[in-house]
Scaffold this active site. Structure first.
Site, PDB file in Angstrom:
ATOM      1  NE  ARG A  14       4.400   1.642  -1.486  1.00  0.00           N
ATOM      2  CZ  ARG A  14       5.552   1.028  -1.215  1.00  0.00           C
ATOM      3  NH1 ARG A  14       6.620   1.282  -1.953  1.00  0.00           N
ATOM      4  NH2 ARG A  14       5.646   0.180  -0.230  1.00  0.00           N
ATOM      5  CE  LYS A  50       7.698  -7.226 -17.169  1.00  0.00           C
ATOM      6  NZ  LYS A  50       8.181  -8.238 -16.407  1.00  0.00           N
ATOM      7  CD  GLU A  70       4.502  -8.643 -14.459  1.00  0.00           C
ATOM      8  OE1 GLU A  70       4.841  -8.462 -13.285  1.00  0.00           O
ATOM      9  OE2 GLU A  70       5.180  -8.258 -15.434  1.00  0.00           O
ATOM     10  CG  HIS A  92      10.522 -33.752 -22.736  1.00  0.00           C
ATOM     11  ND1 HIS A  92      10.842 -35.094 -22.609  1.00  0.00           N
ATOM     12  CD2 HIS A  92      11.569 -33.176 -23.384  1.00  0.00           C
ATOM     13  CE1 HIS A  92      12.035 -35.315 -23.135  1.00  0.00           C
ATOM     14  NE2 HIS A  92      12.503 -34.168 -23.615  1.00  0.00           N
ATOM     15  CB  CYS A  97      -0.898   0.015   1.233  1.00  0.00           C
ATOM     16  SG  CYS A  97      -1.887  -1.493   1.413  1.00  0.00           S
ATOM     17  CE  LYS A 109       8.180  -1.248 -10.354  1.00  0.00           C
ATOM     18  NZ  LYS A 109       8.333  -1.876 -11.667  1.00  0.00           N
ATOM     19  CD1 TRP A 140      -2.344  -4.894  -4.793  1.00  0.00           C
ATOM     20  CD2 TRP A 140      -1.842  -6.073  -2.955  1.00  0.00           C
ATOM     21  NE1 TRP A 140      -2.219  -6.214  -5.163  1.00  0.00           N
ATOM     22  CE2 TRP A 140      -1.910  -6.956  -4.056  1.00  0.00           C
ATOM     23  CE3 TRP A 140      -1.547  -6.586  -1.707  1.00  0.00           C
ATOM     24  CZ2 TRP A 140      -1.700  -8.331  -3.929  1.00  0.00           C
ATOM     25  CZ3 TRP A 140      -1.339  -7.954  -1.569  1.00  0.00           C
ATOM     26  CH2 TRP A 140      -1.406  -8.810  -2.677  1.00  0.00           C
ATOM     27  CG  ASN A 143       2.678  -1.032   3.099  1.00  0.00           C
ATOM     28  OD1 ASN A 143       2.112  -2.032   2.663  1.00  0.00           O
ATOM     29  ND2 ASN A 143       3.892  -0.678   2.716  1.00  0.00           N
ATOM     30  N   GLY A 144       1.137  -3.298   5.296  1.00  0.00           N
ATOM     31  CA  GLY A 144       1.703  -4.498   5.914  1.00  0.00           C
ATOM     32  C   GLY A 144       0.618  -5.474   6.298  1.00  0.00           C
ATOM     33  CD  GLU A 168      10.905 -10.216 -17.230  1.00  0.00           C
ATOM     34  OE1 GLU A 168      10.528  -9.026 -17.160  1.00  0.00           O
ATOM     35  OE2 GLU A 168      10.764 -11.010 -16.275  1.00  0.00           O
TER      36      GLU A 168
END
Length: 628
Positions: A27, A505, A508, A524, A2, A623, A75, A101-102, A501
């Protein structure tokens, strides 16, 4: 994850808080809220579900007076995203308001105890439990607010960065942290509070970084010689150290780009130049990393290197594994921090642990290196944010210096991490080569190869510019793939992590399911998925395994798969069989990820834009992951 912002001073607080929330919205953006104490001593709390713009609209006709306030963008962890669960939260008497935040891990036990004392709760959050606990402590133990905060936090298990207002004391702002970042900005007769420096840089370049289990009281009345005091939760007085910010306001603006993500993709030639400045000396064919030079023996005597990271940083760590093992012949393990910290890992005193984190606040990575440090391992960190928690607890490290990365999906931070780790691998390998005549063990890194790679590093920013020149063509053919529900990304060697990666992307920001695989592993299992509806992205530069990757592409085409291939300029083989190709300049194999990842960033970006997705603030993400 947050965002917290606070203000106390002579100006009207509300505009400063709202602007700060916009800068911190990366955030978290499930909901937002603000608490203000006006001139009449009223404590007003306003909240709204959704982004900060929704809060602004809600507050348009509200009383937003006052020169002290706190604000929050959320968040969600405990409780679904809605207005009731949004911060700030009142205490039972509505005398106090808190933002947080936490995660308070033992909130259920604390809540049950408070309910037995007659306290009621309006939200589902752990944060409301904390503010009720603070008020209960203040009332029943007859102590001031600072002491109540200290005593309450002694009962808390978990992580927190909090800020609290008390309408009985409208000239005081109190905050505390453990495991979640918090910074105090020092202005001219005004003070700021924030999760990071982005809301503060417009007003001051002087900050205090609050440490774990510290409580800060900001009380800037005229006759107070110490307007900012810092103590621990056990009431040990600390002397705050004021530091200067290395951040400019222009870095926080889009600069004419439609999204921060696109801006940050295009910034990479400059940010990599900044990352290498003072470290890569092409004229002298040398690399100088102070974090390595000062701790050379720890690296050269290491029996093993453990790299720990999360998400995109973990992919950078995988690339580093290839480079360190190739150039230095030291065994490397790459660990997800979230698993490493819990699986009772075997850690020795001659191990080197490399922690990678853009923010320097990633909770799992921080916990992982604290565990490793307790076992006697040497901790080296790769971070972007100066003064963050991870570099502060590390023995040494390397800052990437790419500036703030606002887009939630990491781009320029990834390439800078790869550059930093490649420089480290080359430094270790070169020193190992110098030791070879003494030890009798030849180093695989020759001086000729070292010089060649150093010179090529100096060319990488210009070569990225050439790749970015294909942006329009990538944008055009990206429209073709918005129909897709799934993607496969394939690569080998140094470019296998690039494939992962690229898939990350796409997931996301476009919400298309995608997976990255080693190209040879396609047979496989994943080959069963190949069809006309399954696009396959193949990272196929002209490197050591090129012919084998070509065979994989032919297997895909034989099953009517559609192939997007990233190839070396002038490629004549893959270009004949792939549906779409994106060319990158030729470079050293260990440096190819710095070029091949750029088209994958652009591909994901343009697919997401055409789909109408919010590329800077994708759903459910934030983020900086400062909670488990």
């Amino acid at each position: 994850m947050c965002g917290i912002v606070g203000y106390i001073g002579k100006r009207k607080a509300y505009p400063i808080l709202i602007k700060g929330l916009h800068r911190l919205e990366y955030r978290g953006y499930d909901s937002a809220g603000v608490a203000l104490i006006n001139e009449a001593g009223q404590l007003n709390v306003y909240k709204a579900k959704g982004k900060v713009a929704e809060l602004e609209a809600f507050c348009a006709e509200k009383d937003t007076r006052g020169c002290i306030g706190i604000a929050h963008t959320r968040w969600a962890t405990h409780g679904e995203p809605n207005t009731i669960n949004a911060h700030p939260h009142y205490s039972e008497s509505e005398r106090l308001a808190i933002i947080h935040n936490g995660i308070i891990e033992n909130y259920a036990v604390l809540k049950a105890g408070l309910m037995e004392q007659g306290y009621t709760f309006k939200s589902d959050t752990d944060t409301e439990v904390l503010v009720q606990l603070i008020e209960y402590t203040q009332v029943n133990q007859h102590v001031d607010l600072k002491t109540a905060v200290q005593l309450a936090l002694q009962q808390v298990i978990g992580a927190y960065a909090i800020a609290i207002l008390d309408k009985e004391h409208p000239d005081t702002l109190i905050a505390a942290r453990k495991g979640s970042p918090l910074v105090v900005g020092i202005g001219e007769e005004e003070y700021f509070l924030a999760s990071d420096a982005t809301p503060i840089v417009e007003y001051t370049d002087k900050v205090i970084y609050i440490e774990d289990e510290e409580v800060v009281v900001i009380h800037p009345v005229t006759d107070n010689p110490s307007p900012v005091t810092v103590t621990t939760i056990n009431n040990v007085t600390k002397t705050p150290e004021i530091k200067r910010l290395e951040l400019s306001l222009s870095q926080l603006e889009k600069g004419g780009y439609p999204h921060f993500m696109l801006k940050e993709i295009f910034e990479q030639p400059r940010t990599l130049t900044d990352s290498m400045r003072g470290r890569v000396n092409v004229r002298q064919d040398n690399i100088a990393l102070s974090g390595f030079i000062d701790n050379k023996d720890r690296f050269l005597n290491a029996k093993r290197i453990i790299i720990t990271a999360c998400g995109t940083s973990w992919h950078a760590g995988l690339i580093a594994m290839y480079a360190i093992e190739e150039f230095a012949q030291i065994p490397v393990e790459v660990e997800y921090s979230s698993e490493f910290r819990y699986r009772k890992p075997v850690i020795n005193k001659d191990d080197v642990v490399i922690a990678i984190s853009q923010s320097g606040e990633t909770a799992d990575t921080l916990a992982a290196i604290q565990l490793a440090k307790s076992k006697g391992a040497f901790i080296f960190s790769i971070c972007n944010v100066v003064g963050a928690s991870i570099p502060r607890v590390s023995d040494s490290g390397c800052y990437t210096h790419v500036g703030p990365e606002i887009g939630v999906a990491s781009t320029k931070a990834f390439t800078a991490q790869v550059v930093a780790l490649t420089m480290l691998a080359l430094c270790i390998g070169r020193e190992k080569a110098k030791m070879s005549p003494v030890t009798g063990n030849p180093s695989p890194l020759t001086e000729e190869q070292f010089v060649r790679i150093v010179r090529e590093l100096g060319q990488i920013p210009d070569k990225i510019e050439r790749v970015l020149g294909q942006n329009k063509r990538i944008a055009d053919f990206s429209k073709t793939f918005t129909y897709a529900q799934n993607f496969i990304y394939l690569g080998r060697g140094y470019n296998f992590p690039v494939a992962m990666e690229g898939a990350l992307k796409l997931k996301e920001i476009s919400y298309i399911h995608a997976e990255g695989y080693p190209a040879a592993e396609m047979k496989h299992g994943p080959i069963a998925l190949i069809s006309q509806e399954m696009p396959v992205v193949v990272v196929a530069p002209h490197c050591g395994t090129y012919e084998k990757v070509v065979s994989n592409i032919q297997e895909i085409k034989a099953r009517k798969g559609r192939v997007i291939a990233v190839v070396t300029e002038g490629d004549e083989l893959v270009s004949k069989i792939a549906d779409y190709i994106i060319e990158v300049p030729e470079t050293e194999e260990c440096l190819t990820p710095l070029l091949t990842v750029i088209p994958l960033q652009l591909l994901a970006y343009h697919i997401a834009v055409v789909k109408g997705c919010d590329v800077d603030q994708p759903r459910n993400l934030a983020k900086s992951v400062t909670v488990e």
